[in-house]
Design an enzyme around this catalytic site. Structure first.
Site, PDB file in Angstrom:
ATOM      1  N   GLY A 198      -4.519   3.439   4.470  1.00  0.00           N
ATOM      2  CA  GLY A 198      -4.931   2.723   5.667  1.00  0.00           C
ATOM      3  C   GLY A 198      -3.801   1.856   6.204  1.00  0.00           C
ATOM      4  N   GLY A 257      -3.123  -2.409   7.050  1.00  0.00           N
ATOM      5  CA  GLY A 257      -3.731  -3.722   6.885  1.00  0.00           C
ATOM      6  C   GLY A 257      -4.802  -3.689   5.816  1.00  0.00           C
ATOM      7  CG  ASP A 286       4.608   2.169   5.984  1.00  0.00           C
ATOM      8  OD1 ASP A 286       5.627   1.704   5.437  1.00  0.00           O
ATOM      9  OD2 ASP A 286       3.638   1.468   6.327  1.00  0.00           O
ATOM     10  CE  LYS A 325      -2.251  -0.990   3.747  1.00  0.00           C
ATOM     11  NZ  LYS A 325      -1.628  -2.312   3.977  1.00  0.00           N
ATOM     12  CB  THR A 326       3.788   2.335   2.011  1.00  0.00           C
ATOM     13  OG1 THR A 326       3.089   2.185   3.252  1.00  0.00           O
ATOM     14  CG2 THR A 326       4.678   3.558   2.087  1.00  0.00           C
ATOM     15  N   PRO A 358       5.956  -4.551 -10.936  1.00  0.00           N
ATOM     16  CG  PRO A 358       8.009  -3.745 -11.712  1.00  0.00           C
ATOM     17  CD  PRO A 358       6.598  -3.308 -11.412  1.00  0.00           C
ATOM     18  CE  LYS A 383       0.286   3.066   7.378  1.00  0.00           C
ATOM     19  NZ  LYS A 383       0.628   1.909   6.540  1.00  0.00           N
TER      20      LYS A 383
END
Length: 228
Positions: A121, A123, A59, A23-24, A207, A45
């Protein structure tokens, strides 16, 4: 004289099929892509857990640097917990209550003077933040479209379909999804099935790369329509 209207920044909530799916990386790459289009972007975040050995939250550092213009830690994160646990549990262990209204107000405040704001978010989509609310409710409070990061590994199909079902059940716009290759061994059929089943465009496929940067990954992504 009539009051001058303040233009509200466009927003996007970034969630994932699980923890550790990138996600980050996706949020930072999207911020870099926005900046390349001349878009002033805040990558946030609001809640993070799991401090690094040097006392930083990786993050948060990545997202504040990816924003344009770059932001401070305080402008990127509101709640930071040391234990590498689910955020609601980390908060409980440290005697802190994550205040829902305060989180929403933080995001709104960081949206000022921005063209768009990206909220990552922690998780998956249904991870709780308190006794009766979590990231799903936060996305709804913010009225932000949701982007789903799918880690390409065994089990991803089920996790992705359940996540999208939960997003749409709350009346939120599912803006699209990004496939992230988590290991060199391709799980045959996973990407193809997701492309057939997910009811929104695939905005890119990242990738496999053990070392990444927002600049390296951003060319693999497209911005969702809601950010234009």
């Amino acid at each position: 004289m009539p009051k001058q209207q303040v233009r509200q920044a466009r927003g996007l909530f970034i969630t994932g099929t699980d923890t550790g799916v990138g996600k980050t990386a996706v949020t930072a790459a999207l911020a870099r892509l926005c900046a390349g289009h001349g878009i002033r972007v805040a990558a946030l975040k609001p809640i993070v857990s799991g401090v690094e050995a040097d006392g930083t939250w990786e993050d948060v550092e990545i997202l504040r640097a990816a924003s344009q213009p770059p932001r401070s830690i305080a402008e990127t994160n509101l709640y930071a917990f040391g234990p590498p646990l689910a955020p609601h549990w980390a908060a409980q262990q440290t005697g802190v209550t994550v205040d829902r209204g305060r989180v929403v107000a933080f995001v709104r405040a960081q949206s000022v003077a921005m063209d768009c704001v990206l909220v990552e978010g922690a998780g998956g989509f249904l991870v709780p933040l308190g006794a009766d609310w979590g990231f799903a409710e936060l996305a709804k409070d913010l009225h932000f479209p949701v982007l789903l990061v799918v880690g390409l590994r065994l089990g991803a199909i089920n996790h992705a379909l359940l996540s999208v079902e939960a997003i749409r059940a709350r009346g939120l716009l599912f803006a699209g999804w990004v496939a992230n290759t988590l290991n060199p061994a391709v799980v045959e059929g996973t990407l193809e099935t997701l492309q057939q089943r997910l009811p929104a465009p695939c905005l890119g496929m990242l990738p496999y790369t053990p070392l990444w940067s927002a600049a390296v990954l951003s060319p693999y992504l497209s911005l969702p329509e809601c950010l234009y």
